[in-house]
Design a protein around this motif. Structure first.
Motif, short mmCIF file in Angstrom:
data_model
loop_
_atom_site.label_atom_id
_atom_site.label_comp_id
_atom_site.label_asym_id
_atom_site.label_seq_id
_atom_site.Cartn_x
_atom_site.Cartn_y
_atom_site.Cartn_z
N ILE A 2 0.82 -1.22 -0.02
CA ILE A 2 -0.18 0.18 -0.01
C ILE A 2 0.85 1.28 0.09
O ILE A 2 1.65 1.49 0.89
CB ILE A 2 -0.92 0.09 1.25
N THR A 3 0.49 2.02 -1.01
CA THR A 3 1.51 3.23 -0.92
C THR A 3 0.58 4.47 -0.49
O THR A 3 -0.70 4.27 -0.54
CB THR A 3 1.97 3.50 -2.41
N GLU A 295 9.98 -2.66 2.84
CA GLU A 295 8.62 -2.80 3.05
C GLU A 295 7.66 -1.64 3.65
O GLU A 295 6.65 -1.72 3.87
CB GLU A 295 8.34 -4.19 3.70
N GLY A 296 8.44 -0.61 4.01
CA GLY A 296 7.84 0.60 4.69
C GLY A 296 8.20 1.92 3.83
O GLY A 296 8.30 1.89 2.79
N PRO A 331 11.80 7.36 11.16
CA PRO A 331 11.23 6.20 11.22
C PRO A 331 10.41 6.02 12.86
O PRO A 331 10.90 6.33 13.64
CB PRO A 331 12.46 5.02 11.31
N GLY A 332 9.16 5.44 12.49
CA GLY A 332 8.64 5.34 13.94
C GLY A 332 7.90 6.47 14.34
O GLY A 332 7.22 6.33 15.12
N SER A 337 6.53 4.62 8.77
CA SER A 337 6.54 3.43 9.22
C SER A 337 7.92 3.28 10.14
O SER A 337 8.57 4.23 10.24
CB SER A 337 6.62 2.64 8.03
N ASP A 338 7.73 2.25 10.89
CA ASP A 338 8.86 1.92 11.99
C ASP A 338 9.92 1.04 11.13
O ASP A 338 9.42 0.34 10.14
CB ASP A 338 8.49 1.27 13.11
#
Length: 447
Positions: A2-3, A295-296, A331-332, A337-338
């Motif tokens: 999902i983008t 993947e993030g 990140p996070g 995303s983390d």
């Protein structure tokens, strides 16, 4: 994968320009997915992954929800329907199939009435047919004002309101007769909705208001419309509303099913039957968005190829970059995303965005083990108050936990407004345990 994307809708008449955030995934015919209030397109992530094997799923945040700008004034349901069409126009989609749950379905039903040539088919989960008395009751009590209070009092109301809306419908009427069979007390599920309410703020009322006052849009039997499926599963508080439909067009149908999975399967089969091919080149902004790293996703804003990429402090979020600058949510944090390896993810984002340098934040003063309290969602919502207390104290002492004369800082009243505290508290809640990890990453870099 999902983008996520941003798309600016130009000003039109009295309506100013506004930004729409949307999720995208898959290939094949385009399927427009409109979420319920007070959620965002995030509520569809699991369904998007499932349906993206057959569709290009496009799920925008409705105005005032998620990361989309609100509409001015007090919009009606027709205004929400028209904004979906404006989004499709800017996106480059002339006609597609659509799915909506609860208030998302109501918006789409009004879109079908106002712009009948834009939808090839429409599937709706839980369709409301309000009585005049229900409109009166819901209009008075269902959507109270929601504003941050100086000491976080609004958070106690918010947690319990979201909790009890799975126990009773409507949530403010706790009686045996209004009990729901889908009651739960899952902190993670509740937190997802709480965070979306915090994003929406008082704008949540306008999305709700528009659909609570909207007439049930069921055309007469002789109407010529795109095919429509109305369905509801056992336990859906709007399931009984399907019995209120007297007549409908010949290519409309209403069904009750046993479970949410049955509803989704029925909707998928219906949409697959009536979907049409659509152009696959879709528009998005070039001054803000998300870059894929493994993947993030890393959220960015500013100028691609800028010399400097700004990195914010732990427990914070990206600052608005100046002209020629670039900023990310690390990140996070924020909307990013983390990742397991923060340094590697940041470097990958820098390369992808074309920046030359990283501007690291200073190491926050204080003991890392005390700076970032546990904000894991709990059964009673007390984590919300912890975040608020930290955000408030951080404007009075540095570090925030050292409440004594030697650590007092000059009081800046602008930092103690409820709105300012709310922004800092939300940033802390989004970061959670990632704040301490990012703190250690900064220390490692500085060494």
């Amino acid at each position: 994968m999902i983008t996520r994307h941003f798309l600016t809708i130009p000003a039109s008449g009295a309506r100013p320009k506004r930004v729409v955030h949307y999720r995208r995934c898959g290939s094949g015919p385009i399927l427009l997915m409109v979420h319920q209030s007070p959620r965002s397109s995030a509520e569809y992530e699991e369904l998007i992954r499932k349906w993206s094997r057959s569709f290009t799923c496009i799920a925008p945040d409705s105005p005032g929800f998620g990361q989309s700008d609100p509409l001015p004034g007090v919009p009606e349901v027709g205004d929400f329907a028209d904004t979906v069409v404006a989004f499709l126009d800017q996106l480059g989609v002339k006609r597609c199939a659509a799915y909506g749950f609860h208030s998302g379905g109501i918006i789409l039903a009004h879109l079908l009435k106002r712009h009948p040539d834009r939808l090839s088919a429409l599937a709706i989960g839980g369709y409301a047919i309000w009585t005049a008395e229900e409109m009166r009751i819901f209009g008075e009590q269902y959507i109270p004002e929601f504003h941050p209070q100086p000491y976080g009092e609004h958070l106690a109301w918010l947690w319990n309101r979201i909790l009890e809306q799975s126990w009773f419908f409507p949530w403010f009427d706790p009686r045996d007769e209004t009990r729901l069979s889908v009651a739960h007390a899952d902190p993670e599920r509740l937190n997802a909705i709480v965070m979306e309410m915090l994003d929406a703020g008082n704008a949540y009322r306008f999305g709700y208001r528009a659909v609570l006052l909207a007439p049930g849009e069921v055309p007469p039997p002789d109407a010529d419309t795109a095919p429509v499926l109305l369905s509801a599963y056992r336990g859906d508080p709007l399931g009984a509303h399907l019995d209120r439909i007297d007549q409908m067009p010949k290519n409309w149908r209403a069904e009750k099913v046993e479970s949410p999975a049955d509803h989704q399967d029925l909707s998928f089969a219906f949409l697959s039957e009536h979907a049409e091919n659509s152009p696959q080149k879709l528009a998005e902004d070039d001054s803000a968005g998300f870059v894929a790293v493994g993947e993030g996703l890393i959220h960015w804003r500013g100028t691609r190829g800028a010399e400097n990429m700004l990195l914010h402090a732990p427990g914070a979020e990206l600052a608005e970059p100046s002209a020629g600058e670039l900023a990310i949510d690390v990140p996070g944090h924020g909307l990013s995303s983390d990742f397991e390896d923060y340094g590697a993810a940041i470097e990958a984002a820098r390369i992808a965005l074309g920046a030359s340098n990283l501007l690291w934040p200073a190491i926050p003063p204080g003991d890392p083990d005390r700076l970032y309290p546990d904000l894991t969602p709990d059964r009673f919502g007390s984590y919300l108050q912890r975040a608020w207390s930290v955000a408030r104290a951080s404007a009075i002492f540095v570090p925030w936990y050292a409440a004594d004369e030697s650590h007092a800082i000059a009081v800046d009243q602008s930092m103690l407004t409820p709105a300012a505290i709310a922004l800092r508290a939300r940033a802390l809640l989004r970061a959670g345990k990632s704040a301490a990890k990012w703190h250690q990453e900064i220390i490692s870099h500085r060494q």
